[in-house]
Scaffold this active site. Structure first.
Site, mmCIF file in Angstrom:
data_model
loop_
_atom_site.group_PDB
_atom_site.id
_atom_site.type_symbol
_atom_site.label_atom_id
_atom_site.label_comp_id
_atom_site.label_asym_id
_atom_site.label_seq_id
_atom_site.Cartn_x
_atom_site.Cartn_y
_atom_site.Cartn_z
ATOM 1 N N HIS A 17 1.067 -1.456 0.033
ATOM 2 C CA HIS A 17 0.080 -0.058 0.240
ATOM 3 C C HIS A 17 1.054 1.326 -0.053
ATOM 4 O O HIS A 17 2.146 1.084 0.045
ATOM 5 C CB HIS A 17 -0.980 -0.115 1.240
ATOM 6 C CG HIS A 17 -0.174 -0.086 2.597
ATOM 7 N ND1 HIS A 17 0.258 1.137 2.889
ATOM 8 C CD2 HIS A 17 -0.407 -0.849 3.514
ATOM 9 C CE1 HIS A 17 0.605 0.741 4.420
ATOM 10 N NE2 HIS A 17 0.377 -0.564 4.706
ATOM 11 N N CYS A 143 -2.677 -6.630 21.967
ATOM 12 C CA CYS A 143 -1.357 -6.149 21.311
ATOM 13 C C CYS A 143 -1.767 -4.711 21.229
ATOM 14 O O CYS A 143 -2.606 -4.031 20.814
ATOM 15 C CB CYS A 143 -1.357 -6.553 19.902
ATOM 16 S SG CYS A 143 -0.186 -5.579 18.977
ATOM 17 N N LYS A 297 -3.034 -1.966 6.442
ATOM 18 C CA LYS A 297 -3.984 -2.943 6.039
ATOM 19 C C LYS A 297 -5.041 -3.382 7.098
ATOM 20 O O LYS A 297 -6.116 -3.630 6.794
ATOM 21 C CB LYS A 297 -3.113 -4.255 5.575
ATOM 22 C CG LYS A 297 -3.791 -5.519 4.972
ATOM 23 C CD LYS A 297 -4.113 -5.262 3.672
ATOM 24 C CE LYS A 297 -5.139 -6.707 3.078
ATOM 25 N NZ LYS A 297 -5.294 -6.610 1.841
HETATM 26 N N1 MSP Z 1 9.267 -6.675 7.586
HETATM 27 C C1 MSP Z 1 9.512 -5.732 8.478
HETATM 28 C C2 MSP Z 1 10.729 -4.958 8.058
HETATM 29 C C3 MSP Z 1 12.014 -5.769 8.249
HETATM 30 S S1 MSP Z 1 13.373 -4.602 7.848
HETATM 31 C C4 MSP Z 1 14.762 -5.840 8.406
HETATM 32 C C5 MSP Z 1 8.115 -4.770 8.069
HETATM 33 N N2 MSP Z 1 7.477 -4.652 7.038
HETATM 34 S S2 MSP Z 1 6.512 -3.894 6.669
HETATM 35 O O1 MSP Z 1 5.980 -4.457 5.336
HETATM 36 O O2 MSP Z 1 5.217 -4.242 7.801
HETATM 37 O O3 MSP Z 1 6.563 -2.608 6.788
HETATM 38 C C6 MSP Z 1 7.737 -1.802 5.761
HETATM 39 C C7 MSP Z 1 7.688 -0.654 5.976
HETATM 40 O O4 MSP Z 1 6.654 0.126 5.505
HETATM 41 C C8 MSP Z 1 8.104 0.155 7.379
HETATM 42 O O5 MSP Z 1 9.132 1.002 7.506
HETATM 43 C C9 MSP Z 1 6.951 0.821 7.679
HETATM 44 O O6 MSP Z 1 7.096 1.588 8.794
HETATM 45 C C10 MSP Z 1 6.450 1.286 6.303
HETATM 46 N N3 MSP Z 1 4.873 1.506 6.384
HETATM 47 C C11 MSP Z 1 4.029 0.738 6.540
HETATM 48 N N4 MSP Z 1 2.939 1.588 6.584
HETATM 49 C C12 MSP Z 1 3.133 2.635 6.678
HETATM 50 C C13 MSP Z 1 2.565 3.877 6.727
HETATM 51 N N5 MSP Z 1 1.203 3.954 6.954
HETATM 52 N N6 MSP Z 1 3.159 5.313 6.837
HETATM 53 C C14 MSP Z 1 4.482 5.016 6.398
HETATM 54 N N7 MSP Z 1 5.105 4.119 6.235
HETATM 55 C C15 MSP Z 1 4.516 3.000 6.651
HETATM 56 O O7 MSP Z 1 8.140 -4.045 8.971
#
Ligand code: MSP
Length: 507
Positions: A17, A143, A297
């Site tokens: 997303h 959580c 999500k």
């Molecule tokens: N798999 C772990 C990271 C492992 S790094 C060794 C993870 N994955 S994630 O898919 O959940 O998130 C990846 C990135 O997307 C993170 O930096 C997270 O902060 C970013 N974001 C997810 N949703 C977000 C927002 N709504 N706004 C900004 N960034 C966000 O965490």
């Protein structure tokens, strides 16, 4: 100089997303800027594929974890392409080379005595793939992020002696006040360390979708250790030659604030335990908010980046995200905000300035940029702009860099209004003055376009090409460095008016 920059690797339990696009775009802006400075850049991104969250979603969908990982990893790879991110390698933690390298490094940590066997008992959130301390829980057993009720778990695990790194981590933070940026995140990480570190589970025994523990075939590594090591393992197999000597340690790890603890505490401790040099800096960005809540999500308030790109284009998305949500802070995004910035800033202030300038050169100077001295009155905003922007980037103040450039864009617009070149063109006695105005506008546009290239790469390239300008490096972005004489070519609008369908994908 080597410049090694990374995004977090993305979980494949769901599709990308806009929040994911944000981390990738911010990192790409840094990488592109550093390449303009002639640095030796390596930009890594990829997917985090193991662990319980992935295994659970796969089960729900009736596919194997590998099938789910293959499908969603491809979506993230697609996102990298669609946002025009210039990554040098896309790692998947299911790559056999990664798995082998994780086993080697963690085997070393075990051999050095940083691991022991024990029993874990505590609250575990399968969605976070993380244990929660009692202090973190909401209402005693929920959580704090996913709000779901958690269960107490008990299992035999291998433990990593994190507590032994309390003092070394405190020393690291004392010696390197810029290890974590912005400063607020540094303070948060340090407070966590000072609060006292407990040993943590290094392995899991209940699932099989993970990297097998080489000294215990009933266990796999806890997904976060496997994931963090991607930054290191990728360099061992991204190219036929080992890139570790060339690029290690990482210059900047970019990440969102939800994963600060893993990167600022577990990661340096693990590297110390393995005897590997620590990254130079972590840069922590905030959240994209929708109606005041983190876009995610699980909250169901996500924007699909692919749909935004289909409608407005990649540059517009990149620009909007870097401008609207100051990198390092949280910020709200909305369809209205997006449209406003698209129309007033990209289409009018930058796009129109470009088309007007090109049209006037075609009309008044037969398509050739006149030679002249740059206008004195533009110097305050344009002289030294590239140094100011570079200094901003050094401090990872990406949105401030963009603001500095935009001040110059606005100044150029005012300059056109003040000078009224169409009136000068009517008076042959003003020919020299008109030459100077047109030359200064081309120079201004050239300078700002080079500096905007990391943010809006396609538009910048089209405009520079139309101006007949060949240099793309940062040192060329000096006001007055261009000589006249280039032949301009025509340019379709950089940011055309968008007819938005009645049912907009932007919510
Ligand atoms: N798999 C772990 C990271 C492992 S790094 C060794 C993870 N994955 S994630 O898919 O959940 O998130 C990846 C990135 O997307 C993170 O930096 C997270 O902060 C970013 N974001 C997810 N949703 C977000 C927002 N709504 N706004 C900004 N960034 C966000 O965490």
């Amino acid at each position: 100089m080597p410049y090694y920059v990374t995004t977090p690797i993305y979980y494949v339990n769901a599709e990308p997303h806009l929040g994911h696009a944000y981390s990738t775009i911010a990192t790409d802006v840094l990488a592109r800027h550093m390449r303009q400075r002639g640095e030796d850049v390596f930009f890594l991104t990829g997917t985090d594929e193991h662990g319980e969250p992935v295994a659970q979603v796969a089960e729900r969908l009736g596919v194997t974890p590998r099938e789910l990982a293959d499908r969603n990893s491809e979506r993230f790879r697609d996102l990298v392409r669609r946002v025009d991110a210039t990554s040098d390698f896309f790692i998947r933690t299911s790559d056999p080379e990664h798995v082998a390298a994780v086993q080697e490094v963690l085997g070393r940590v075990y051999d050095k005595g940083h691991v022991y066997s024990g029993t874990y008992e505590g609250f575990y959130c399968p969605r976070c793939a993380d244990f929660k301390t009692d202090a973190e829980l909401l209402e005693g057993d929920r959580c704090p992020i996913h709000k779901v009720v958690l269960e107490r778990e008990r299992e035999d695990n291998w433990f990593f002696r994190l507590s032994a790194f309390q003092e070394p981590l405190e020393r690291l933070f004392a010696e390197r006040p810029d290890f974590v940026l912005p400063a607020g995140r540094y303070n948060e990480a340090l407070a966590f360390i000072r609060g006292g570190l407990n040993d943590i589970s290094l392995t899991r025994s209940r699932i099989s979708w993970g990297v097998p523990v080489p000294w215990d075939d009933r266990q796999v590594f806890y997904v976060w250790f496997d994931a963090l090591l991607n930054y290191y393992t990728a360099l061992t197999y991204a190219r036929p030659e080992n890139l570790v000597p060339r690029f290690w340690p990482p210059t900047v790890h970019v990440m969102g604030k939800d994963i600060l603890k893993f990167h600022s505490v577990f990661w340096p401790a693990l590297l110390m335990a393995a005897g590997i040099e620590l990254p130079r800096r972590l840069f922590v960005h905030g959240y994209l908010l929708m109606d005041g809540e983190k876009m995610s999500k699980s909250l169901g308030n996500v924007i699909d980046p692919f749909e935004v790109i289909d409608l407005y284009g990649t540059d517009a998305l990149r620009y909007y995200l870097m401008r609207e949500v100051s990198l390092g802070q949280d910020g709200s995004v909305s369809p209205e905000g997006f449209e406003t910035r698209y129309t007033t800033e990209l289409a009018n202030e930058y796009g129109n300035l470009a088309s007007r300038t090109l049209a006037m050169i075609a009309r008044f100077r037969e398509g050739r940029v006149p030679g002249a001295e740059p206008a004195e009155e533009l110097r305050p905003e344009l002289d030294g702009l590239q140094e100011r922007v570079a200094a901003r980037f050094d401090a990872v103040e990406v949105s401030a860099a963009l603001e500095d450039v935009w001040v110059a864009v606005r100044r150029l617009n005012r300059y056109v209004q003040d000078e009224e070149p169409w009136r000068l063109a009517k008076d042959p006695a003003s020919a020299g003055h008109l030459d100077q105005v047109l030359y200064s506008l081309v120079e201004g546009l050239r300078v700002v376009s080079i500096l905007l290239a990391p943010f809006v790469p396609a538009a910048s390239e089209r405009l520079l090409a139309a101006l007949g300008s060949e240099e793309r490096g940062l040192e060329a972005a000096r006001f007055g460095a261009g000589s006249g004489g280039a032949t301009i070519s025509s340019l379709a609008p950089l940011f055309p008016r968008i007819e938005r369908p009645a049912a907009s994908p932007v919510v």
